[in-house]
Motif scaffolding. Structure first.
Motif, short mmCIF file in Angstrom:
data_model
loop_
_atom_site.label_atom_id
_atom_site.label_comp_id
_atom_site.label_asym_id
_atom_site.label_seq_id
_atom_site.Cartn_x
_atom_site.Cartn_y
_atom_site.Cartn_z
N ILE A 88 -13.25 1.57 26.37
CA ILE A 88 -13.90 0.88 27.05
C ILE A 88 -15.37 0.49 26.75
N ASN A 92 -20.19 -0.73 30.09
CA ASN A 92 -19.88 -0.51 31.47
C ASN A 92 -20.43 1.07 31.90
N TYR A 95 -18.13 4.50 32.22
CA TYR A 95 -16.91 4.63 31.14
C TYR A 95 -17.22 6.33 30.76
#
Length: 134
Positions: A88, A92, A95
């Motif tokens: 990921i 983000n 994550y």
């Protein structure tokens, strides 16, 4: 030509001579399987000249540079796992949430256990004084 380098290997040219080339350069270029597959642009068909059980592999990776592996194929199959999973992206914010929660709970359990053992000591003002008298 000798295979005593980490990145340069001997390649047979189909004739009796061999050339020493960088393995990554060889795998990046187009290649042929036999001399009849050679074209006008590539007059020589090069094959790696390796030990009997060793092979030259190029493992394609979408995120980074491809991996060039020279060695025994069974050892590669036993030690490397290739999947389609992709990490990921770090932008983000969620994550790492599972890792953060796990670390927090580990510290919470450790601190609670240490306080419970300290509180159970048979000393004045601790619950241990009542445990000791009972």
């Amino acid at each position: 030509c000798a295979n005593d380098s980490v990145s340069d290997y001997c390649f047979a040219t189909g004739t009796e001579e061999s050339v020493c080339l960088h393995a990554r350069t060889f795998t990046d270029a187009s290649h042929c399987d036999k001399a009849s597959d050679c074209t006008q642009d590539e007059p020589l068909c090069l094959t790696p000249h390796l030990e009997s059980s060793a092979r030259l592999f190029r493992l394609v990776n979408n995120l980074r540079h491809d991996i060039v592996y020279v060695g025994n194929p069974s050892l590669l199959a036993q030690t490397v796992l290739l999947t389609d999973c992709q990490p990921i992206p770090p932008w983000n914010p969620l994550y790492q949430l599972p890792n953060v929660v796990e670390t927090f709970l580990t510290y919470l359990v450790s601190l609670s256990s240490a306080l419970a053992l300290l509180n159970a000591l048979p000393a004045y003002f601790f619950d241990g004084q009542w445990i000791f008298r009972a």
